[in-house]
Design an enzyme around this catalytic site. Structure first.
Site, PDB file in Angstrom:
ATOM      1  N   THR A 158       0.850  -1.196   0.000  1.00  0.00           N
ATOM      2  CA  THR A 158       0.000   0.000   0.000  1.00  0.00           C
ATOM      3  C   THR A 158       0.887   1.248   0.000  1.00  0.00           C
ATOM      4  O   THR A 158       2.046   1.176   0.404  1.00  0.00           O
ATOM      5  CB  THR A 158      -0.842  -0.055   1.296  1.00  0.00           C
ATOM      6  N   THR A 162      -0.281   1.291   7.178  1.00  0.00           N
ATOM      7  CA  THR A 162      -0.280   0.137   6.286  1.00  0.00           C
ATOM      8  C   THR A 162      -0.200  -1.116   7.139  1.00  0.00           C
ATOM      9  O   THR A 162       0.127  -1.054   8.320  1.00  0.00           O
ATOM     10  CB  THR A 162       0.872   0.222   5.275  1.00  0.00           C
ATOM     11  N   GLY A 163      -0.501  -2.249   6.519  1.00  0.00           N
ATOM     12  CA  GLY A 163      -0.476  -3.508   7.257  1.00  0.00           C
ATOM     13  C   GLY A 163      -1.802  -4.219   7.096  1.00  0.00           C
ATOM     14  O   GLY A 163      -2.526  -3.994   6.121  1.00  0.00           O
ATOM     15  N   VAL A 164      -2.139  -5.058   8.044  1.00  0.00           N
ATOM     16  CA  VAL A 164      -3.397  -5.812   7.962  1.00  0.00           C
ATOM     17  C   VAL A 164      -4.536  -4.902   8.423  1.00  0.00           C
ATOM     18  O   VAL A 164      -4.591  -4.494   9.591  1.00  0.00           O
ATOM     19  CB  VAL A 164      -3.312  -7.098   8.814  1.00  0.00           C
ATOM     20  N   GLY A 165      -5.421  -4.590   7.488  1.00  0.00           N
ATOM     21  CA  GLY A 165      -6.467  -3.601   7.754  1.00  0.00           C
ATOM     22  C   GLY A 165      -7.298  -3.918   8.982  1.00  0.00           C
ATOM     23  O   GLY A 165      -7.672  -3.016   9.742  1.00  0.00           O
ATOM     24  N   ARG A 196     -15.032  -6.864   1.284  1.00  0.00           N
ATOM     25  CA  ARG A 196     -14.179  -6.536   2.438  1.00  0.00           C
ATOM     26  C   ARG A 196     -13.773  -5.056   2.376  1.00  0.00           C
ATOM     27  O   ARG A 196     -13.450  -4.531   1.313  1.00  0.00           O
ATOM     28  CB  ARG A 196     -12.948  -7.432   2.411  1.00  0.00           C
ATOM     29  N   VAL A 197     -13.816  -4.378   3.499  1.00  0.00           N
ATOM     30  CA  VAL A 197     -13.462  -2.953   3.531  1.00  0.00           C
ATOM     31  C   VAL A 197     -12.088  -2.790   4.179  1.00  0.00           C
ATOM     32  O   VAL A 197     -11.843  -3.250   5.286  1.00  0.00           O
ATOM     33  CB  VAL A 197     -14.536  -2.147   4.302  1.00  0.00           C
ATOM     34  N   SER A 198     -11.200  -2.146   3.438  1.00  0.00           N
ATOM     35  CA  SER A 198      -9.835  -1.890   3.923  1.00  0.00           C
ATOM     36  C   SER A 198      -9.842  -0.753   4.950  1.00  0.00           C
ATOM     37  O   SER A 198     -10.726   0.103   4.937  1.00  0.00           O
ATOM     38  CB  SER A 198      -8.983  -1.494   2.719  1.00  0.00           C
ATOM     39  N   ASP A 199      -8.813  -0.719   5.770  1.00  0.00           N
ATOM     40  CA  ASP A 199      -8.669   0.408   6.707  1.00  0.00           C
ATOM     41  C   ASP A 199      -8.309   1.708   6.001  1.00  0.00           C
ATOM     42  O   ASP A 199      -8.493   2.799   6.546  1.00  0.00           O
ATOM     43  CB  ASP A 199      -7.552   0.111   7.717  1.00  0.00           C
TER      44      ASP A 199
END
Ligand code: ASP
Length: 284
Positions: free
Chosen positions: A158, A207-210, A186-189
């Site tokens: 990202t 960034t990372g796991v949402g 699925r909704v990203s952060d």
């Protein structure tokens, strides 16, 4: 005086640990973009600069945003992006938009609207109505990766950017192709205030796991903590401490209103670069 200041990130990568060429390419790309962004920031606002840098990052297929975005479980690429203007306090974004070149530009265009976060079909309809043409962001590399069903949660990439301009204004932008192989819907952060937030005290891009970033409400918490008097370093440490109990996977870039630049990650291999009047640096 430490103003202005600029920091950008290109998410997490695992390949550069085993592939020195890839590592060098990412270092060069981030350094080139932070330098171009720095030049731009001399005559533009923080808001304009974070959008400018995000476009450069989205257009580089090395990163998982815009061109070269990852592919979801059904073979479709859906992207999310957001921008937050620290001066006006306005957050705007697109969630799961398909077939556009620069999601950050549509997020930015939405600043003028009353309805400022659009998802899926509505976001795409809005984009077309406002002159954003069809564009296929899938690259051969991503298609091969999808076909091989390589679903590494940490191979993401990202992009994000935080800037502080001469006038003291802060802004943050984040854009993503998601975590790869996610369920449709699925909704990203990245297009939420957990993943991207700024006010007049601090700007943050994650960034990372949402799911971990949302659980930790990270960007909003860091900004709030700095606003309430913590130093940027303390705010980062406390917010990262809070994601430890669930082994949260996250990385953050930030700038406060004094021009302090911050970076922290929970796992190795986040890639980023910053520049201010005192110097510049790229991840090693
Ligand atoms: N945070 C993004 C997401 O979960 C992915 C990433 O940052 O690489 O959608």
């Amino acid at each position: 005086m430490t103003k202005p200041a600029l920091i950008i990130h290109g998410g997490f990568f695992t390949e550069h640990q085993t592939d020195p060429l890839m590592k060098a390419q990412k270092q060069q790309a981030l350094l080139r973009i932070v330098r171009e962004g720095w030049e731009y920031l001399q005559t533009h606002t923080a808001f304009e600069t974070v959008v400018f840098c995000s476009i450069l990052l989205e257009d580089d297929p090395l990163f998982n945003a815009g061109t070269g975005s990852q592919i979801q479980s059904d073979g479709v690429t859906r992207m999310s992006a957001a921008v937050c203007d620290g001066t006006t306090g306005r957050f705007s974004g697109v969630i799961n938009i398909e077939n556009v070149k620069n999601p950050i530009l549509i997020a930015s265009r939405l600043q003028q609207e009353e309805d400022r976060v659009l998802g899926g079909e509505g976001a795409l309809k809005y984009a077309r109505e406002h002159g954003f043409d069809y564009y296929n962001p899938q690259t051969d590399h991503r298609i091969r990766e999808y076909e091989e069903k390589r679903r590494s949660l940490i191979n993401t990439g990202t992009i994000g950017c935080v800037a502080l301009d001469f006038g003291g204004a802060l802004a943050a932008a984040t854009s993503t192709g998601g975590k790869g192989f996610e369920l449709v819907g699925r909704v990203s952060d990245s297009a939420t205030v957990a993943g991207n937030y700024a006010n007049s005290w601090c700007g943050v891009s994650c960034t990372g796991v949402g799911e971990d970033i949302i659980n930790g409400a990270m960007a909003a918490k860091i900004v709030t903590r700095v606003t309430d008097g913590m130093t940027l370093g303390e705010a980062l440490r406390k917010t990262f401490d809070e994601i430890k109990p669930f082994d949260g996977f996250a990385g953050v870039i930030a700038i406060d209103s004094y021009g302090n630049i911050g970076h922290q990650d929970s796992h190795p291999s986040m890639v980023y670069a910053w520049k201010n009047r005192l110097g510049e640096s790229v991840f090693d």
